[in-house]
Design a protein around this motif. Sequence first.
Motif, PDB file in Angstrom:
ATOM      1  N   GLY A 122       0.803  -1.210   0.000  1.00  0.00           N
ATOM      2  CA  GLY A 122       0.000   0.000   0.000  1.00  0.00           C
ATOM      3  C   GLY A 122       0.835   1.258   0.000  1.00  0.00           C
ATOM      4  N   SER A 123       2.011   1.173   0.545  1.00  0.00           N
ATOM      5  CA  SER A 123       2.879   2.361   0.604  1.00  0.00           C
ATOM      6  C   SER A 123       3.362   2.787  -0.773  1.00  0.00           C
ATOM      7  N   ASP A 124       3.304   1.862  -1.765  1.00  0.00           N
ATOM      8  CA  ASP A 124       3.765   2.205  -3.120  1.00  0.00           C
ATOM      9  C   ASP A 124       2.722   2.979  -3.912  1.00  0.00           C
ATOM     10  N   ILE A 125       1.518   3.110  -3.387  1.00  0.00           N
ATOM     11  CA  ILE A 125       0.479   3.862  -4.102  1.00  0.00           C
ATOM     12  C   ILE A 125       0.811   5.346  -4.012  1.00  0.00           C
ATOM     13  N   HIS A 126       0.797   5.990  -5.168  1.00  0.00           N
ATOM     14  CA  HIS A 126       1.088   7.419  -5.232  1.00  0.00           C
ATOM     15  C   HIS A 126      -0.243   8.160  -5.178  1.00  0.00           C
ATOM     16  N   ALA A 127      -0.640   8.610  -3.965  1.00  0.00           N
ATOM     17  CA  ALA A 127      -1.957   9.214  -3.778  1.00  0.00           C
ATOM     18  C   ALA A 127      -1.914  10.735  -3.756  1.00  0.00           C
ATOM     19  N   SER A 128      -0.760  11.318  -3.391  1.00  0.00           N
ATOM     20  CA  SER A 128      -0.681  12.781  -3.255  1.00  0.00           C
ATOM     21  C   SER A 128       0.579  13.286  -3.940  1.00  0.00           C
ATOM     22  N   SER A 129       0.460  14.472  -4.520  1.00  0.00           N
ATOM     23  CA  SER A 129       1.642  15.122  -5.105  1.00  0.00           C
ATOM     24  C   SER A 129       2.195  16.106  -4.083  1.00  0.00           C
ATOM     25  N   GLU A 130       3.303  16.784  -4.447  1.00  0.00           N
ATOM     26  CA  GLU A 130       3.895  17.764  -3.541  1.00  0.00           C
ATOM     27  C   GLU A 130       2.991  18.978  -3.383  1.00  0.00           C
ATOM     28  N   ASN A 131       2.088  19.161  -4.341  1.00  0.00           N
ATOM     29  CA  ASN A 131       1.258  20.369  -4.327  1.00  0.00           C
ATOM     30  C   ASN A 131      -0.161  20.123  -3.820  1.00  0.00           C
ATOM     31  N   GLY A 132      -0.460  18.908  -3.448  1.00  0.00           N
ATOM     32  CA  GLY A 132      -1.839  18.665  -3.037  1.00  0.00           C
ATOM     33  C   GLY A 132      -1.944  17.463  -2.112  1.00  0.00           C
ATOM     34  N   TYR A 133      -3.062  17.424  -1.360  1.00  0.00           N
ATOM     35  CA  TYR A 133      -3.314  16.345  -0.412  1.00  0.00           C
ATOM     36  C   TYR A 133      -4.375  15.425  -1.026  1.00  0.00           C
ATOM     37  N   GLY A 134      -3.931  14.231  -1.462  1.00  0.00           N
ATOM     38  CA  GLY A 134      -4.862  13.284  -2.085  1.00  0.00           C
ATOM     39  C   GLY A 134      -5.276  13.669  -3.483  1.00  0.00           C
ATOM     40  N   ASP A 135      -4.542  14.622  -4.113  1.00  0.00           N
ATOM     41  CA  ASP A 135      -4.977  15.093  -5.437  1.00  0.00           C
ATOM     42  C   ASP A 135      -4.804  14.019  -6.525  1.00  0.00           C
ATOM     43  N   ILE A 136      -3.744  13.199  -6.422  1.00  0.00           N
ATOM     44  CA  ILE A 136      -3.544  12.144  -7.429  1.00  0.00           C
ATOM     45  C   ILE A 136      -4.631  11.079  -7.290  1.00  0.00           C
ATOM     46  N   ALA A 137      -4.946  10.680  -6.070  1.00  0.00           N
ATOM     47  CA  ALA A 137      -6.019   9.708  -5.857  1.00  0.00           C
ATOM     48  C   ALA A 137      -7.347  10.245  -6.368  1.00  0.00           C
ATOM     49  N   ASN A 138      -7.558  11.552  -6.199  1.00  0.00           N
ATOM     50  CA  ASN A 138      -8.799  12.162  -6.692  1.00  0.00           C
ATOM     51  C   ASN A 138      -8.847  12.140  -8.223  1.00  0.00           C
ATOM     52  N   SER A 139      -7.700  12.400  -8.864  1.00  0.00           N
ATOM     53  CA  SER A 139      -7.636  12.353 -10.334  1.00  0.00           C
ATOM     54  C   SER A 139      -7.867  10.932 -10.838  1.00  0.00           C
ATOM     55  N   LEU A 140      -7.333   9.965 -10.113  1.00  0.00           N
ATOM     56  CA  LEU A 140      -7.561   8.558 -10.491  1.00  0.00           C
ATOM     57  C   LEU A 140      -9.037   8.197 -10.356  1.00  0.00           C
ATOM     58  N   ALA A 141      -9.668   8.717  -9.287  1.00  0.00           N
ATOM     59  CA  ALA A 141     -11.086   8.432  -9.084  1.00  0.00           C
ATOM     60  C   ALA A 141     -11.945   9.058 -10.176  1.00  0.00           C
ATOM     61  N   ASN A 142     -11.505  10.189 -10.712  1.00  0.00           N
ATOM     62  CA  ASN A 142     -12.254  10.872 -11.773  1.00  0.00           C
ATOM     63  C   ASN A 142     -11.984  10.280 -13.161  1.00  0.00           C
ATOM     64  N   LEU A 143     -11.070   9.326 -13.243  1.00  0.00           N
ATOM     65  CA  LEU A 143     -10.714   8.748 -14.547  1.00  0.00           C
ATOM     66  C   LEU A 143     -11.894   8.029 -15.199  1.00  0.00           C
ATOM     67  N   LEU A 144     -12.853   7.581 -14.391  1.00  0.00           N
ATOM     68  CA  LEU A 144     -13.997   6.854 -14.935  1.00  0.00           C
ATOM     69  C   LEU A 144     -14.748   7.684 -15.970  1.00  0.00           C
ATOM     70  N   GLU A 145     -14.852   8.968 -15.737  1.00  0.00           N
ATOM     71  CA  GLU A 145     -15.589   9.840 -16.644  1.00  0.00           C
ATOM     72  C   GLU A 145     -14.680  10.724 -17.476  1.00  0.00           C
ATOM     73  N   SER A 146     -13.371  10.476 -17.435  1.00  0.00           N
ATOM     74  CA  SER A 146     -12.427  11.317 -18.187  1.00  0.00           C
ATOM     75  C   SER A 146     -12.134  10.704 -19.550  1.00  0.00           C
ATOM     76  N   PRO A 147     -11.946  11.536 -20.598  1.00  0.00           N
ATOM     77  CA  PRO A 147     -11.597  10.995 -21.918  1.00  0.00           C
ATOM     78  C   PRO A 147     -10.206  10.359 -21.896  1.00  0.00           C
ATOM     79  N   ILE A 148     -10.082   9.224 -22.569  1.00  0.00           N
ATOM     80  CA  ILE A 148      -8.820   8.486 -22.633  1.00  0.00           C
ATOM     81  C   ILE A 148      -8.383   8.407 -24.093  1.00  0.00           C
TER      82      ILE A 148
END
Length: 504
Positions: free
Chosen positions: A386-412
């Motif tokens: 679990g420690s290898d999951i990249h959930a936050s960037s240096e500029n945000g708290y949980g922002d990467i996890a939030n972007s991953l969660a929004n991928l369902l409705e994001s264009p690929i």
Amino acid sequence: VMSTFHGLEMAKQALFAQQSALYTTGHNIANANTEGYSRQRVNFETTSPYPAAARNRAQIPGQMGTGVEAGSIQRIRDQYLDMQYRGENSKAGYWEAKSNELSRMENLLNEPSEAGLSSVMDQFWQALQDLSVNPENAGARSVVIQRGQAVAETFNYLSSSLESIRVDLKNQINTTVLDANSLIEQIHAINVQAGELEPHGYVANDLYDERDRLIDELSSMMNIKVDRHKSADSSRDIADGVVTIELLDDAGKSTGIKLVDGQNLDYGRLSAQYKSDDNTEFDGMDAVEGITIKDANGTKEIMEHVINSSGSLKAYMETYGYDISGDNAYPTGDFPTMLRQLDEMAFGFASAFNRIHGGIEEKNFFGGIDDPFGAAENIFVEITEGSDIHASSENGYGDIANSLANLLESPIAELDNTSIGTYYQSIIGKLGVDAQQANGMKDNTNILRAQVANQRMSVSSVSLDEEMTNLLKFQHAYNAAARMMTSTDELLDRVINNMGLVGR
């Protein structure tokens, strides 16, 4: 002058003729429930009258009838209805096979349901949303890994299960080809038998029925046309002769491919070829690469003709997959198309997820997606901790996890700039439409086939009520002929034993 014994001869012929009709009626009754049997009738013919035209003919006022004979025994069959039935049978065979295989695909994908891929992915997105709220929570990280593994395993399961069904379809293609060859060979054998019997004046009605039954069965596999030819100049006009069976396209036009050649007493042997049979280094999906027919004139490639025809063989090839060019990674067909879409979906989803995830030392979340081909079969969760999951960037708290969660409705990009949710919905929607069409066409063609079958049965099948009526009719005629013989015998007794005794 006619012989005194002419009456006995005429009565004898009448007895034999009515006896033939009684036996034929009994044959009809015995085969009332025999599949493919056509009722038969005796065609009575008057014998040549007396006297025939000649210089020294007897001087009597006119010709006198000499009785009756059983001229022929004819089966009652309408070739036009046979042609209609076989045309509908090939369409029904196609849509039945198509509907059954698409239903198997629908049951496998199982959408919408709590166990389907969409439900598993929704749970994965929910786990990512929970992680975005608590990015440092070890439990939330563990759940993300578990939900990710569930997504990968669902992709793996769907891919392997679709391939497993394709193995069954390949066996079904081979079985259909073997069955078609068996039917073709049996029809040819009856052609040979008819060619031996008919020149001697015989009409092989029961052989014709068996041949028509085999042709009906063959018509469910391919769209065919049946032509009849006289087996010999001496054959009777009501004899069916030998048949030539030709493959037709879906529009009913000739392809020039003869499955059975009645005129030359030859027939073809079908064979299916696959990519994997002759190209073990091919990096792609197995598929039908050719259908050939071999007869006395050599071997011909007829795969395009089969694909443009109808019948169950075409349906199995379309669902399993075929590739005329022989160099495509994904062949043309329903199951290969679904596998390709799952591969594209797995590859696009995992690639986009890894790009957003980044991670410590660029460690990807998903692995096994180096190439789109086979991505659904090979995808797995590469991260184990679990420690290898990249959930936050240096500029945000949980922002990467939030972007991953929004991928369902994001264009690929890999999915033509559509979201994974929309892409999967389009796959399931198209499958539902195709399956619904196949089910509808199966019902329609079955109704049309049944209508023609009922019309054909009204002409050819045995009616027990009618046969019982005929039985009484021929029995009375037989009894009358027997009474005539008795009367003639009494006349002769009077002439032989009682004439010339006066004055003795």
